[in-house]
Structures are given as C-alpha cells and as structure tokens.
Design a protein around this motif. Structure first.
Motif, mmCIF file in Angstrom:
data_model
loop_
_atom_site.group_PDB
_atom_site.id
_atom_site.type_symbol
_atom_site.label_atom_id
_atom_site.label_comp_id
_atom_site.label_asym_id
_atom_site.label_seq_id
_atom_site.Cartn_x
_atom_site.Cartn_y
_atom_site.Cartn_z
ATOM 1 N N PHE A 81 0.867 -1.183 0.000
ATOM 2 C CA PHE A 81 0.000 0.000 0.000
ATOM 3 C C PHE A 81 0.898 1.224 0.000
ATOM 4 N N HIS A 82 1.180 1.779 -1.154
ATOM 5 C CA HIS A 82 2.234 2.778 -1.314
ATOM 6 C C HIS A 82 1.716 4.180 -1.012
ATOM 7 N N HIS A 83 1.858 4.560 0.265
ATOM 8 C CA HIS A 83 1.556 5.923 0.692
ATOM 9 C C HIS A 83 2.672 6.375 1.615
ATOM 10 N N ASN A 84 2.939 7.643 1.619
ATOM 11 C CA ASN A 84 4.081 8.160 2.370
ATOM 12 C C ASN A 84 3.869 8.135 3.876
ATOM 13 N N ASN A 85 2.667 8.511 4.334
ATOM 14 C CA ASN A 85 2.456 8.600 5.771
ATOM 15 C C ASN A 85 1.820 7.338 6.312
ATOM 16 N N ALA A 86 2.304 6.891 7.481
ATOM 17 C CA ALA A 86 1.822 5.643 8.081
ATOM 18 C C ALA A 86 0.364 5.731 8.469
ATOM 19 N N GLY A 87 -0.172 6.951 8.632
ATOM 20 C CA GLY A 87 -1.554 7.092 9.070
ATOM 21 C C GLY A 87 -2.555 6.555 8.073
ATOM 22 N N THR A 88 -2.174 6.409 6.793
ATOM 23 C CA THR A 88 -3.086 5.878 5.796
ATOM 24 C C THR A 88 -3.211 4.367 5.883
ATOM 25 N N VAL A 89 -2.319 3.695 6.614
ATOM 26 C CA VAL A 89 -2.354 2.252 6.766
ATOM 27 C C VAL A 89 -3.309 1.898 7.906
ATOM 28 N N LEU A 90 -4.138 0.885 7.677
ATOM 29 C CA LEU A 90 -5.108 0.480 8.687
ATOM 30 C C LEU A 90 -4.381 -0.090 9.903
ATOM 31 N N SER A 91 -4.557 0.564 11.039
ATOM 32 C CA SER A 91 -3.897 0.147 12.269
ATOM 33 C C SER A 91 -4.863 0.312 13.426
ATOM 34 N N SER A 92 -4.690 -0.535 14.450
ATOM 35 C CA SER A 92 -5.532 -0.438 15.639
ATOM 36 C C SER A 92 -4.881 0.426 16.711
ATOM 37 N N ILE A 93 -3.681 0.919 16.441
ATOM 38 C CA ILE A 93 -2.919 1.718 17.403
ATOM 39 C C ILE A 93 -2.931 3.191 16.978
ATOM 40 N N LYS A 94 -3.006 4.090 17.944
ATOM 41 C CA LYS A 94 -2.965 5.508 17.636
ATOM 42 C C LYS A 94 -1.667 5.842 16.894
ATOM 43 N N GLU A 95 -1.766 6.791 15.961
ATOM 44 C CA GLU A 95 -0.636 7.084 15.073
ATOM 45 C C GLU A 95 0.629 7.455 15.842
ATOM 46 N N LYS A 96 0.493 8.205 16.928
ATOM 47 C CA LYS A 96 1.667 8.641 17.676
ATOM 48 C C LYS A 96 2.359 7.493 18.417
ATOM 49 N N ASP A 97 1.612 6.399 18.663
ATOM 50 C CA ASP A 97 2.177 5.264 19.409
ATOM 51 C C ASP A 97 2.555 4.083 18.514
ATOM 52 N N GLN A 98 2.339 4.196 17.201
ATOM 53 C CA GLN A 98 2.518 3.050 16.307
ATOM 54 C C GLN A 98 3.957 2.555 16.277
ATOM 55 N N GLU A 99 4.894 3.459 16.033
ATOM 56 C CA GLU A 99 6.294 3.054 15.879
ATOM 57 C C GLU A 99 6.792 2.304 17.109
ATOM 58 N N GLN A 100 6.473 2.816 18.295
ATOM 59 C CA GLN A 100 6.929 2.180 19.533
ATOM 60 C C GLN A 100 6.266 0.826 19.727
ATOM 61 N N PHE A 101 4.980 0.727 19.415
ATOM 62 C CA PHE A 101 4.273 -0.549 19.553
ATOM 63 C C PHE A 101 4.845 -1.597 18.609
ATOM 64 N N TRP A 102 5.107 -1.193 17.365
ATOM 65 C CA TRP A 102 5.661 -2.132 16.389
ATOM 66 C C TRP A 102 7.038 -2.628 16.827
ATOM 67 N N GLU A 103 7.832 -1.724 17.366
ATOM 68 C CA GLU A 103 9.167 -2.116 17.823
ATOM 69 C C GLU A 103 9.081 -3.055 19.026
ATOM 70 N N ASP A 104 8.202 -2.756 19.967
ATOM 71 C CA ASP A 104 8.067 -3.573 21.180
ATOM 72 C C ASP A 104 7.548 -4.974 20.872
ATOM 73 N N ASN A 105 6.758 -5.113 19.806
ATOM 74 C CA ASN A 105 6.133 -6.404 19.488
ATOM 75 C C ASN A 105 6.722 -7.065 18.250
ATOM 76 N N ASN A 106 7.930 -6.648 17.847
ATOM 77 C CA ASN A 106 8.636 -7.275 16.721
ATOM 78 C C ASN A 106 7.813 -7.285 15.438
#
Length: 761
Positions: free
Chosen positions: A657-682
């Motif tokens: 899904f080629h979009h520049n900002n991560a907010g366009t990707v369907l996620s259950s985590i708030k945008e500001k917490d996404q990077e940290q959640f992804w890192e913590d959960n591999n």
C-alpha cells in the motif's frame, strides 16, 4: 411464468442453502442434501421447459419431434439429476487419499512388502464390487445378495487382522468408501450389535498408529455426516483423546497435512458440534502440551508455526480488486523468495535444540503425569501461564549436581551425524537424510530406521557423515505452514479447492517444502468489506465526476464570456485550462478508498488465529501479512491476544500500500504510538523477501546460510519471472530487490560467504 422470474426464484432458494452449509442444519445432512439437489435440478429443468420465453419452450412449439424428446427428458429429469448427484458424490469419495502429497509418509505404507498388503488388495477388490457409480449395478448386486455377502467378508478380514495388519489396512484403504458402502452391521447375541467401523474404533483403536488414526478421522470428515452424528463425533474424539505427548502433536500435524479443507480446525470447531466434546478435546490438547513445553524447554527446542496471508503476501494480485493492491509484480505470480523463507524458518525450528539425558526426560514426564492426575495442569495455556512451580519441583527431584552433570552430558551429545538411507521402493531409488546423536550406537540407528520406514537392518544401506544442524536439509514430513485467507468459505470446498490446487502445484514443482493448511475467512465479514469498498468507490467516483463536470462547465463559461466581450483568450490560459481538464479526467476513479473497510476481515483473521493457537499451545508463531487489506491491524490484535500474544515471535508486513504517511495504513494503534508498539512487538515491514530474511536473521529465526539460500533463490525466481513476462515493467521491483541484495551482502561478508550479484533488467 417468465424465464428470468423462474431463474431468480431458483437462485433465491439455492444460494441461501449453499451459504448456510456450516450451520449444521439437518437439511444439509447428505441424505437430505441428495433430495434437495435432485429436486433443485429437476425444477431447473422444468423452468427451462415451461417458461414462456425460454428457448427450449420455443423449440417445443416449433418442432414436435425434438420437443417430444425434450419433454421426455424433462419428465425423467428427477432420475437424471439423481444419477448426476450420486455420480458426483461417488467421484468425491473415490479420489480420497490422505496425504497424497506426502511422499515421505506415504512411502511407509505404499510400495513396501508389509504385513497386511495382501489383505488390502482383497479389501479393495471387495469394495470395488460394492461401490458403483451406477444405481442399476448396485440394485442388481443387491437383488443377488452380493452386497451383504461382500460386506460380511470385509468385516471378517478386518476382525481377523493382526495389529500391524489392521494398521496397514486403515492407513491404506479408502475409509470414506468403507464407511459409506462397506460398513457391515453384526448382530450379537444381545439386542444391539456393532458395525465394522465401530469395531475398529471401539475395540482396536490402540492397535492404530498416528497415521492410521489420521486417515480414520479424515475419512469421517470426508463423508460429511460427522456433524449430524453424535456417534461419529465420539469416534473422532476418541482417536484424538487416545493420543498423548509427541504422538498427539504428530496426529494434529498429519490432519493439517491432508491437502484439503478437512483439517484439524474444521474438525474441532465446525464438525464436532457437541460443546462438551469440544471442550474435552481442547482441554486434553492443553494438558498434553504442557509436558511438551517442559521437554522443549529442557531441550532448548523451538516449535514454530508460520502463519501467512495469501493475496499480496504469497501471491501478487496486480492490484485487482478484491484480491489486493499490489502493482509491482504480475497477477498470480508467487513472490520471489517467499516459500524459500518459509522453509528456512520451518527447518531451522525443527532442527533446533540440544540433547538431554533419559533420566531428566523421564523425570519431566513423571512429574507432568502426576500434575495431570492432581488436576494441576487442567488450566488452559494463555499469557498468564507460569510454570515456575514445576521447575522448582523438577529441581528438587533432579538436584543441582545432576543438572550440572547433565550440562556436561549435553556437551558430549551436541555433535550430530547425518545418516543417509537408501529407500529402494521409491521410483528411480531415493535417499532420505536423518539426524542422529553422534553417540547413538549403530544398532539404535538401524532400529529407528526400521520403525520409521519398515526397512529391516539387513536391507539398510547407510552412509554416516558429520552434519551441522543448520547446513543439513532434513526431509521434514509435516510442514508447519498455515495460510490465513481473507477469502470466505463457500459451499463444500468451493473456494478452498482453488487454493489447495495452487499449493499442490507449488509442492509438485518443489517450490513449497510441505503441504500447508488453510484457514478461510468469513462470508459475512468478506461481504461487508467488499460492499463497503464498492460503496466508497462509487461515492468517490461520483465526487470525481462532479469535479470534472464543474471544471468543464467553468472552462466553457469562461470562454463564452470572453467571446461576448470580444476578448481573445491568452494561449497560456487556454493551455492551463486544457491541462487541468486532462488531469481531472485522468484521475477519474483513481482515488483510494479508506482502509477501514477491511476491519471486519481483520477481526475474522484474529478470531481464526486465536482458535488455531488453542489447538497448538506448544507452538510459537510467526506471521506474514501485507499492509493493504487489514493484516497490520490483525497482527497488532494477535500480539495483544489473551491466548497467544506472548507466543507471537515476529510479524512481517509486506509493503504493497504505497503511501508516504503511516496514518493511511489500517492500524488499531494511535498514530503517535505506532512506531513504539511495532518495535516492542517485533512487527517489521519489508519490500522484498530478501529484506524479510534479513529481519528473520536478526531475530535468529534462520541462520546466515539460510539468508544466502533465500536471497539466491529469490534472485533466480525474479530473473525467471522477467523472462516469462517480457512486457511487464519490473523497474520498481528490481530496484527494491537490488537494494536488499546489497544489505544482504553486508551480512554475508562478515561471515566469509560470497557476495550475491544484483539483478539487471
């Protein structure tokens, strides 16, 4: 009545019947299903014959001779439809063969001079006299009294079989046909009797190996009556409940290696509708899994199930709705290196671990057995599972000094050897490779090979050589790959059969290392997602169309005003207006729809994962998905799952899904917490499977040589794909591939492994 009216009413009745098959209603029992389809086909024939505007009805009025023939066909359509339906059912039962793709397992039972081979031939011959696609032949045999006589002979052969003979018979014979046509009911001296199948399961179940039990359970699922028969549910449950420890794990994997939609998931959650039996099976699985987890902990062994999406993760969709939004690869192309990475992760986990002494193994088994008797191990394994009290009990029994001696003993056993054995029954000869401890005596190795392949020591031709656990490719019987598909289950295996045909084709070509299982999606959630997508696409297209109309109107009004005022239009203004119109027209209908449409599908995948994880509590999981249809949302929910969140080792998300900002990707985590959640959960993202292999290496899921093998195979498959599709634009794909090849070479160079060459277009 008009033809279209009749067809509409017919479809309105047939479609709900097909899509409610999994509800377990009595009308779907094969007996009533047969009647339904006979009536349905007959009604369809009558609609074409009697509808006023039907071409067939027109022929009746124009040509009396042809019309009479068609009228006769319409009158006897019930008989014709019955023959068609019965022939279809006969074909389904005839093509059954458990584990057809598993050559390494099937070789144990086919082609060898084993006990029971002669009886299998006799039983096949007797079944062929009973099972006929023609009702006329069946009626003739019944009138002559041969059907019952043949059934009695089948029963007597089975009763007189030794344990090894019976195991070979059940593993080799067509169980669905035996149950459907050859089941003989014996009248005992008491009021009730027993049937051939009942005799096998109730009286001889302990004589059956795990392969025979898998064939028996799979046969019960194949005849499609298990969910309507409490007795058949109990038979399948008894076969599962009778397996313990490693045997139970083997049985579960065999059921998931059958190559069709009749798998363990379907058995436990769809076919066994008795809630008490269902809970009993799940509790038994978890009680036995705790012993396996303790043994694996002592062995330092990992068990991993690889879960993967299909569209845009394994196979490219080329942006075709509703399959996906990939545009870098041709439609239906398998992503280069995907299957190679699955194999590396599976084999690396299979070959992991160290040896432990028999005394420690027996202590773990004995203490686990005591805890099961006391009811301590009855609790379901979830994120709260803590086994520290067991470790304390084991330490008190085993002792710290013994543990230290065990470590020394383990070091002595850590050296492995690869034993290559020749299998003469394979066409053209065949070699199988097995790993043993270097300290194992030759007699023990020969005995193990005899138990595994039925080859006596005096016929064994062995080659023994040193082996590195990661450098040796082992012929692994039961693959640990399961696909979580967004495509819903439809009538019978209507949707699953296409996927399994692809899997068999990939396995036959040697691209897929094992036969996977498939967990389909939900028709309801899939329909909701597709309907929402079509609704949004229609609305966005309408908005774009309105903008085009407004732009055209504004341009025409501006030109008209200037003409009235006799003002010449500037060339730059005219050019700008034209370019604006062309831009609006070219972008008509290309606006992306919200990814939130896929939330229902994502939640269904999470539900499937949690139920599947309950069946394999001794395993950890690795998930592969893409960011186009809710897989990231599913992965986040999986990592937060109560039952298996802690067992999710790593998640790989394919960028499509080629979009520049991560907010366009369907996620259950708030945008500001996404990077940290992804890192913590591999949770990691990748463009190519070489990049995914680098991430797998960083997480110690594969060895360095595994990265080399994945990258090399990905390069070869990409070059082959470029040759097969000369008109397709691979620029983006090759650029991303070369970037990841450079990253892989950095890893390989530090281990003195030759660098890989980049791909050129």
């Amino acid at each position: 009545m008009k033809l279209e009216q009749g067809l509409f009413l017919w479809i309105a009745v047939v479609l709900p019947y097909m899509f409610t098959e999994q509800n377990g209603w009595t009308i779907h029992h094969p007996r009533y299903e047969f009647i339904f389809w006979v009536v349905a086909v007959s009604v369809l024939a009558d609609i074409f014959l009697l509808a006023d505007n039907s071409p067939v009805h027109w022929i009746l009025t124009v040509n009396s001779s042809v019309g009479n023939v068609l009228l006769i066909c319409g009158v006897i359509s019930p008989l014709l439809s019955a023959t068609v339906v019965e022939s279809t059912r006969y074909a389904v039962l005839s093509k059954f063969q458990l584990g057809k793709a598993r050559d390494d397992i099937a070789a144990i039972y086919n082609g060898q001079q084993q006990q029971g081979t002669g009886k299998v031939r006799q039983l096949d011959d007797l079944l062929s006299r009973i099972v006929h696609s023609s009702k006329v032949r069946t009626l003739t045999a019944w009138l002559r009294g041969r059907l019952e006589d043949n059934r009695r002979q089948i029963h007597d052969l089975i009763v007189d079989s030794t344990p090894k003979e019976l195991d070979h018979i059940v593993s080799s014979i067509n169980i669905p046909q035996l149950f459907t046509y050859g089941n003989y009911y014996v009248k005992a001296q008491r009021e009730f009797g027993y049937s051939t199948m009942e005799y096998i399961i109730e009286h001889r179940e302990k004589d059956l190996t795990m392969f025979a039990r898998a064939a028996l359970i799979h046969g019960l699922m194949r005849i499609s009556t298990i969910k309507y028969s409490h007795q058949q549910m109990e038979w399948a449950s008894k076969s599962l409940l009778g397996a313990k420890g490693e045997d139970l794990t083997l049985l579960k994997n065999l059921l998931d290696s059958s190559g069709d939609y009749n798998n363990l998931f379907k058995l436990v959650y769809l076919d066994i509708t008795d809630e008490a039996l269902n809970k009993k099976i799940v509790r038994h699985i978890h009680r036995q899994a705790k012993e396996q987890i303790r043994l694996d902990h002592a062995h330092e062994k990992r068990r991993i199930k690889i879960l993967s999406d299909v569209d845009d993760t394994l196979i490219a969709s080329n942006g075709r709705f509703p399959a996906g939004c990939e545009s870098r690869y041709p439609s239906h192309a398998v992503y280069p290196g995907a299957l190679a990475l699955f194999e590396e992760i599976d084999v690396a986990a299979t070959l992991s671990g160290i040896a432990i002494s028999d005394s420690k193994r027996k202590s773990i088994k004995r203490l686990s057995k005591e805890r099961r008797k006391q009811g301590v191990d009855d609790k379901t394994i979830d994120n709260d599972f803590d086994d520290e009290d067991f470790e304390a009990d084991l330490l008190s029994v085993y002792g710290p000094q013994d543990s230290e001696l065990q470590n020394d003993h383990t070091k002595a056993l850590s050296e492995m050897v690869k034993v290559s054995v020749s299998l003469p029954w394979k066409s053209g000869g065949g070699i199988s490779h097995i790993l043993f401890n270097a300290s194992d005596p030759i007699a023990a190795i020969q005995e193990s090979i005899e138990n595994e392949y039925g080859l006596p020591p005096w016929k064994q031709s062995l080659i023994i050589q040193p082996a590195s656990s990661f450098e040796t490719q082992q012929s692994w019987k039961h693959g640990n790959v399961a696909f979580l598909s967004a495509r819903p289950h439809a009538y019978k295996d209507l949707t699953e059969s296409g996927s399994y045909r692809k899997f068999r084709k990939l396995f036959t070509k040697g691209l897929m290392h094992a036969t996977p299982t498939l967990l389909p999606g939900s028709l309801r959630s899939g329909a909701i997602a597709v309907a929402a997508r079509l609704r949004d696409q229609f609305l966005l297209f309408g908005m774009d169309l309105v903008e085009v109309i407004r732009a055209v109107g504004a341009a025409l009004m501006s030109k008209t005003r200037k003409r009235r005022r006799n003002v010449e239009q500037d060339d730059d203004d005219e050019r700008g207006t034209r370019e604006m119109l062309l831009t609006k027209i070219n972008t008509l209908g290309t606006r992306s729809t919200p990814q939130s449409n896929w939330i229902a599908v994502a939640r269904t995948k999470v539900d499937r994962f949690e139920k599947y994880s309950m069946l394999y509590p001794e395993y950890g999981f690795v998930f592969f998905g893409d960011d186009g249809q809710g897989d990231l949302y599913s992965a986040e929910r999986m990592n937060l799952s109560k039952y298996a969140g802690k067992r999710m080792h790593k998640t790989f998300i394919h960028r499509v899904f080629h979009h520049n900002n991560a907010g366009t990707v369907l996620s259950s985590i708030k945008e500001k917490d996404q990077e940290q959640f992804w890192e913590d959960n591999n949770i990691v993202f990748f463009d190519t499977y070489i990049g995914a292999a680098i991430e797998a290496l960083n997480s110690r899921l594969i060895p360095v040589r595994g990265l080399y093998r994945v990258a090399k195979r990905a390069i070869e498959e990409t070059e082959r794909m470029i040759e097969e599709y000369p008109d397709f634009d691979f620029t983006v794909a090759v650029t991303q591939m070369n970037n990841d090849i450079e990253r892989a070479n950095e890893k390989l160079s530090s281990h003195n492994i030759p660098a890989l060459e980049t791909i050129s277009l």
